[in-house]
Design an enzyme around this catalytic site. Structure first.
Site, mmCIF file in Angstrom:
data_model
loop_
_atom_site.group_PDB
_atom_site.id
_atom_site.type_symbol
_atom_site.label_atom_id
_atom_site.label_comp_id
_atom_site.label_asym_id
_atom_site.label_seq_id
_atom_site.Cartn_x
_atom_site.Cartn_y
_atom_site.Cartn_z
ATOM 1 N N GLU A 41 61.119 18.029 61.918
ATOM 2 C CA GLU A 41 59.697 18.125 62.261
ATOM 3 C C GLU A 41 59.497 18.367 63.755
ATOM 4 O OE1 GLU A 41 55.680 15.357 61.756
ATOM 5 O OE2 GLU A 41 57.613 14.385 62.108
ATOM 6 N N LYS A 111 50.916 19.563 57.109
ATOM 7 C CA LYS A 111 51.112 18.128 56.846
ATOM 8 C C LYS A 111 49.794 17.461 56.477
ATOM 9 C CE LYS A 111 53.146 14.082 59.188
ATOM 10 N NZ LYS A 111 53.725 13.640 60.479
ATOM 11 N N CYS A 146 57.595 13.995 57.232
ATOM 12 C CA CYS A 146 57.656 12.712 57.929
ATOM 13 C C CYS A 146 56.781 11.623 57.299
ATOM 14 C CB CYS A 146 57.323 12.922 59.410
ATOM 15 S SG CYS A 146 57.920 11.584 60.491
#
Length: 267
Positions: A41, A111, A146
């Site tokens: 990431e 995300k 994440c």
């Protein structure tokens, strides 16, 4: 299916262009070793280097996309290029790219769950809205990033969309490394799917990174795990094992959807 997770170190003193070039070389070095290569990431800037997000943001077709597309072509691999800070319509997104072996964009994922509560990414970036899967020749992968790892409903949605494996780039902090390992195995076990979780090494924004990228099989067994430093982690996946696990222990068939028991009143 052969997978390589490139746990790159993010050094704030290394120019972004130099890190792009280095990441491209690391991808090219996996030619002949991998069918799928994964980067972590926000490796161009650092997941916790919030003050640089706006300055290092780029459009979808910017320098990170171009450099990684070339690396995928050169290596002849499917490449999950990690994520970068995408500038789009006046907003910033934490955006991942999946590139085919000919360098074409196969998918992008913004995300959904942004970390930081009332600061950092949660304030500086907009949230994505769409679940994304990609059908590779060997199996279908579902995408997360994440902090998404803490939200099991996202992975259930990806399973319902056909995912047999999850690819999760991350910039996970060392101080919560135990959670990283636990949650990666939990997402694999409860969904009977592979998880390929690729983190960063080094320190950025004053936050030491956990490293410890990991590949977990559908039964929850750890196939490979990295240490804390920069490393290329390799693992071999058997796509048939997903179907075998789901057939031998068909827990997913026992899911009860849309049912909530009313609270029971005490007497």
């Amino acid at each position: 299916m052969r997978a390589s997770l490139i746990q790159i170190a993010v050094d704030p003193d290394e120019p972004v262009d130099a890190r792009r070039a280095r990441a491209g070389d690391l991808v090219r070095a996996e030619s002949g070793h991998a069918d799928l290569v994964i980067l972590p990431e926000l490796w161009p800037v650092g997941a916790f280097d919030y003050e640089r997000f706006a300055a290092e943001s780029e459009p979808m077709d910017g320098p990170t996309h171009r450099a990684m597309a070339q690396a995928a072509r050169d290596a002849g691999v499917w490449l999950h290029a990690g994520s970068f800070v995408e500038a789009r319509d006046g907003a910033l997104f934490n955006t991942s790219l999946v590139l085919s072996p000919d360098g074409e964009l196969a998918a992008s994922y913004r995300k959904i769950h942004r970390f930081g509560f009332d600061k950092g990414e949660a304030v500086l970036m907009a949230a994505g809205e769409d679940l994304v899967t990609v059908a590779l020749p060997q199996l279908t992968i579902g995408l997360g990033t994440c902090y998404d790892l803490r939200f099991p409903e996202l992975f259930r949605g990806l399973v319902d969309a056909g995912a047999q494996a999850f690819v999760l780039p991350a910039g996970w902090p060392e101080r919560r490394r135990a959670h990283w390992s636990l949650l990666a195995r939990a997402r694999a076990v409860e969904n009977q799917a592979y998880i390929l979780a690729c983190g960063t090494a080094g320190t950025n924004g004053g936050v030491e990174q956990a490293g410890h990228s990991v590949v977990v099989d559908p039964w929850g067994e750890v196939l490979a795990e990295a240490g804390p430093g920069e490393e290329v982690l390799r693992a071999v996946l058997d796509p048939a094992k997903v179907a075998e696990t789901r057939e031998q222990f068909p827990a997913l068939k026992d899911r009860v959807l849309g049912v909530a028991a009313p609270p029971r009143r005490g007497r």
